[in-house]
Design a protein around this motif. Structure first.
Motif, mmCIF file in Angstrom:
data_model
loop_
_atom_site.group_PDB
_atom_site.id
_atom_site.type_symbol
_atom_site.label_atom_id
_atom_site.label_comp_id
_atom_site.label_asym_id
_atom_site.label_seq_id
_atom_site.Cartn_x
_atom_site.Cartn_y
_atom_site.Cartn_z
ATOM 1 N N TRP A 40 5.825 10.161 11.295
ATOM 2 C CA TRP A 40 5.917 9.727 12.699
ATOM 3 C C TRP A 40 5.574 8.241 12.816
ATOM 4 C CZ3 TRP A 40 7.732 13.340 16.076
ATOM 5 C CH2 TRP A 40 7.715 13.000 17.437
ATOM 6 N N ARG A 41 6.450 7.417 12.295
ATOM 7 C CA ARG A 41 6.161 5.986 12.239
ATOM 8 C C ARG A 41 7.436 5.166 12.368
ATOM 9 N NH1 ARG A 41 5.935 2.943 6.533
ATOM 10 N NH2 ARG A 41 4.643 1.174 6.991
ATOM 11 N N VAL A 42 7.288 4.023 13.045
ATOM 12 C CA VAL A 42 8.360 3.032 13.139
ATOM 13 C C VAL A 42 7.742 1.734 12.620
ATOM 14 C CG1 VAL A 42 9.916 1.835 14.722
ATOM 15 C CG2 VAL A 42 9.232 4.184 15.218
ATOM 16 N N TYR A 45 4.297 0.857 14.355
ATOM 17 C CA TYR A 45 4.307 1.333 15.734
ATOM 18 C C TYR A 45 4.333 2.858 15.691
ATOM 19 C CZ TYR A 45 6.420 2.153 20.365
ATOM 20 O OH TYR A 45 6.706 2.589 21.629
ATOM 21 N N TYR A 46 3.336 3.464 16.317
ATOM 22 C CA TYR A 46 3.216 4.918 16.282
ATOM 23 C C TYR A 46 3.210 5.462 17.715
ATOM 24 C CZ TYR A 46 1.248 3.671 11.659
ATOM 25 O OH TYR A 46 1.029 3.145 10.413
ATOM 26 N N PRO A 47 4.349 5.940 18.177
ATOM 27 C CA PRO A 47 4.388 6.505 19.532
ATOM 28 C C PRO A 47 3.510 7.755 19.591
ATOM 29 C CG PRO A 47 6.601 6.188 18.642
ATOM 30 C CD PRO A 47 5.657 6.020 17.516
ATOM 31 N N PRO A 95 -0.898 10.149 2.602
ATOM 32 C CA PRO A 95 -1.916 9.497 1.774
ATOM 33 C C PRO A 95 -1.272 8.539 0.771
ATOM 34 C CG PRO A 95 -2.283 11.876 1.875
ATOM 35 C CD PRO A 95 -0.966 11.614 2.531
ATOM 36 N N HIS A 96 -1.807 7.355 0.685
ATOM 37 C CA HIS A 96 -1.300 6.359 -0.267
ATOM 38 C C HIS A 96 -2.354 5.281 -0.463
ATOM 39 C CE1 HIS A 96 -0.626 4.372 3.609
ATOM 40 N NE2 HIS A 96 -0.637 3.220 2.945
ATOM 41 N N SER A 97 -2.197 4.490 -1.505
ATOM 42 C CA SER A 97 -2.993 3.269 -1.608
ATOM 43 C C SER A 97 -2.008 2.115 -1.540
ATOM 44 C CB SER A 97 -3.807 3.255 -2.906
ATOM 45 O OG SER A 97 -2.940 3.263 -4.023
ATOM 46 N N ASP A 98 -2.497 0.930 -1.207
ATOM 47 C CA ASP A 98 -1.586 -0.201 -1.032
ATOM 48 C C ASP A 98 -1.448 -0.990 -2.338
ATOM 49 O OD1 ASP A 98 -1.447 0.494 1.648
ATOM 50 O OD2 ASP A 98 -2.954 -0.982 2.264
ATOM 51 N N TYR A 99 -0.240 -1.488 -2.596
ATOM 52 C CA TYR A 99 -0.072 -2.393 -3.733
ATOM 53 C C TYR A 99 -0.669 -3.741 -3.297
ATOM 54 C CZ TYR A 99 1.730 -4.653 -7.800
ATOM 55 O OH TYR A 99 1.799 -5.350 -8.973
ATOM 56 N N VAL A 154 -7.620 5.184 -0.880
ATOM 57 C CA VAL A 154 -6.529 6.066 -0.448
ATOM 58 C C VAL A 154 -6.700 6.298 1.052
ATOM 59 C CG1 VAL A 154 -5.493 8.358 -0.684
ATOM 60 C CG2 VAL A 154 -6.361 7.165 -2.705
ATOM 61 N N HIS A 155 -5.633 6.072 1.788
ATOM 62 C CA HIS A 155 -5.710 6.211 3.237
ATOM 63 C C HIS A 155 -4.435 6.857 3.780
ATOM 64 C CE1 HIS A 155 -4.076 2.276 2.138
ATOM 65 N NE2 HIS A 155 -3.393 2.280 3.269
ATOM 66 N N ARG A 156 -4.501 7.309 5.011
ATOM 67 C CA ARG A 156 -3.347 7.908 5.678
ATOM 68 C C ARG A 156 -3.471 7.623 7.164
ATOM 69 N NH1 ARG A 156 -4.637 14.430 5.794
ATOM 70 N NH2 ARG A 156 -6.285 14.328 7.356
ATOM 71 N N ILE A 195 -0.672 0.742 17.544
ATOM 72 C CA ILE A 195 -0.041 -0.330 16.774
ATOM 73 C C ILE A 195 -1.013 -0.777 15.694
ATOM 74 C CG2 ILE A 195 0.617 -2.774 16.874
ATOM 75 C CD1 ILE A 195 2.114 -2.242 19.300
ATOM 76 N N SER A 196 -0.504 -1.009 14.502
ATOM 77 C CA SER A 196 -1.335 -1.610 13.475
ATOM 78 C C SER A 196 -0.523 -2.673 12.760
ATOM 79 C CB SER A 196 -1.829 -0.559 12.485
ATOM 80 O OG SER A 196 -0.775 -0.183 11.639
ATOM 81 N N ILE A 197 -1.217 -3.672 12.268
ATOM 82 C CA ILE A 197 -0.558 -4.703 11.470
ATOM 83 C C ILE A 197 -1.280 -4.734 10.134
ATOM 84 C CG2 ILE A 197 0.089 -7.130 11.323
ATOM 85 C CD1 ILE A 197 -0.178 -7.235 14.409
HETATM 86 C C1 OGA Z 1 0.162 0.651 5.739
HETATM 87 C C2 OGA Z 1 -0.995 1.305 6.344
HETATM 88 C C3 OGA Z 1 -2.448 1.589 8.191
HETATM 89 C C4 OGA Z 1 -2.393 1.752 9.662
HETATM 90 O O1 OGA Z 1 1.012 0.133 6.499
HETATM 91 O O2 OGA Z 1 0.224 0.633 4.493
HETATM 92 O O3 OGA Z 1 -1.734 1.920 5.638
HETATM 93 O O4 OGA Z 1 -3.473 1.805 10.254
HETATM 94 N N1 OGA Z 1 -1.218 1.164 7.655
HETATM 95 O O5 OGA Z 1 -1.311 1.856 10.213
#
Ligand code: OGA
Ligand code: NI
Length: 352
Positions: free
Chosen positions: A135-137, A208-210, A223-227, A280-282, A292-294
């Motif tokens: 559920w992400r744009v 952007y998460y409605p 769940p993932h970790s960032d490169y 690891v985050h989700r 909204i996150s950046i």
């Molecule tokens: C990502 C991420 C976190 C968030 O874009 O890799 O983990 O809070 N975003 O949206």
């Protein structure tokens, strides 16, 4: 992660459930065993790093220790008094929401599933490629050096480039400062790789998460970790969760006004030979509010290999990772389904 029947999925980019603002979660988004009731209440104790003491040598050495501890424990922390004004942070968030409010045809100019594109709009992770949807744009764009890329960014809303550009430059500087402190905490010289990061890349994921009234059925990001070496995250409301290393439970990251969240990325794990683990985050779905996150990812240059520092390898700590570049990572994610327990980091680990 268990998932249900995928056959009924008919939500291509531009017409996904989240873009259409559906008030239910379709089958192809559903994640089993989410047990959100427990998770949502447990907020994680975030290490807060106050950068106001940076100019003072005594306070700086305390900061280096604090950052080192945070990186060793869970691989994340928040920074305050980082010198980036609230106006700049708010400006970036409002530019982001302004972009996502644009008509579909404006956003469609950037739609692509080619992960090698420097500017692209997408939905889920890799819509049309991945079996299941999230559920992400998002709008992803390269940002450093700014002058090389800003001309390719959206020019609507009209203040997008100016506001996002200001935030990008400020966080690039912050990333370099934080990176130096992390490097020092590893006992490496403060200038170790410093120029390589400065000459490296900043890749911004504007997410952007409605809202959705069935938040317990699906995820916004698996769940993932960032490169990258580190990621700097700005969020307007809660939804980000990290896997807490002590008891392997998911914990909500609190939103502290003005604070920025820093994540240890895969490249730093490799550099430190696993002393620092990438977190690891989700992201969960909010039922009531748009989120909204950046997330700005800071990596060495496209073809520059990150390798383990020689100083981090000895008899007790044999070399645990293979070297890799951002391009290697992109090539991997273009061919693999990330939502299924595969991770690029796994492929870098040297098995004993
Ligand atoms: C990502 C991420 C976190 C968030 O874009 O890799 O983990 O809070 N975003 O949206
Ligand atoms: Ni992430």
């Amino acid at each position: 992660m268990g998932k249900r029947d995928e056959s009924s999925c008919s939500f291509p980019m531009g017409q996904t459930a989240q873009e259409r603002g559906l008030s239910f979660v379709p089958e192809c988004y559903k994640v089993e065993h989410l047990d959100r009731s427990k998770m949502d209440s447990e907020t994680v104790d975030v290490p807060i790093i106050d950068l106001s003491g940076l100019g003072d040598p005594t306070q700086k050495s305390i900061l280096v220790q604090e950052i080192g501890n945070a990186c060793r424990c869970n691989g994340f922390f928040q920074v305050i008094n980082h010198g980036i004004s609230q106006k700049t942070l708010d400006g970036a968030l409002s530019a982001a929401s302004g972009f996502f409010r644009m008509p579909t045809q404006e956003k469609a100019k950037f739609m692509s599933n080619d992960v090698h594109k420097p500017v692209r709009y997408g939905t889920s992770l890799k819509d049309g490629v991945d079996k299941f949807q999230f559920w992400r744009v998002f709008l992803k764009h390269y940002a450093h050096p700014l002058m090389d890329w800003i001309g390719m960014w959206p020019d609507s809303p009209p203040d997008y480039r100016e506001k996002m550009g200001e935030y990008a430059e400020a966080t690039q500087k912050l990333a370099q400062t934080v990176f130096e402190l992390i490097i020092e905490s590893l006992g490496l010289g403060p200038k170790y790789l410093n120029t390589k990061l400065e000459e490296g890349m900043q890749v911004m994921a504007v997410n952007y998460y409605p809202p959705c009234p069935q938040p317990q059925l699906a995820l916004s990001l698996p769940p993932h970790s960032d490169y990258g070496c580190l990621t700097i995250v700005l969020q307007n409301s809660h939804g980000l969760q990290i896997l807490y290393s002590e008891d392997k439970s998911w914990r909500v990251v609190p939103v502290i006004k003005g604070a920025l969240e820093v994540h240890v990325g895969n490249q730093l794990e490799v550099l430190s030979n696993g002393r620092y683990k990438s977190v690891v985050h989700r992201v969960t779905i909010n039922s009531d509010k748009m989120r909204i996150s950046i997330a700005g990812l800071h990596t060495l240059g496209m073809d520059v290999k990150m390798e383990t520092a020689k100083e981090m390898v000895d008899e007790e700590h044999p070399m645990g990772y293979k070297e890799s570049s951002f391009r290697d990572f992109l090539d991997f994610i273009s061919k693999n389904d990330i939502g299924e327990g595969t991770s690029f980091l796994k492929t870098l680990k040297i098995q004993e």
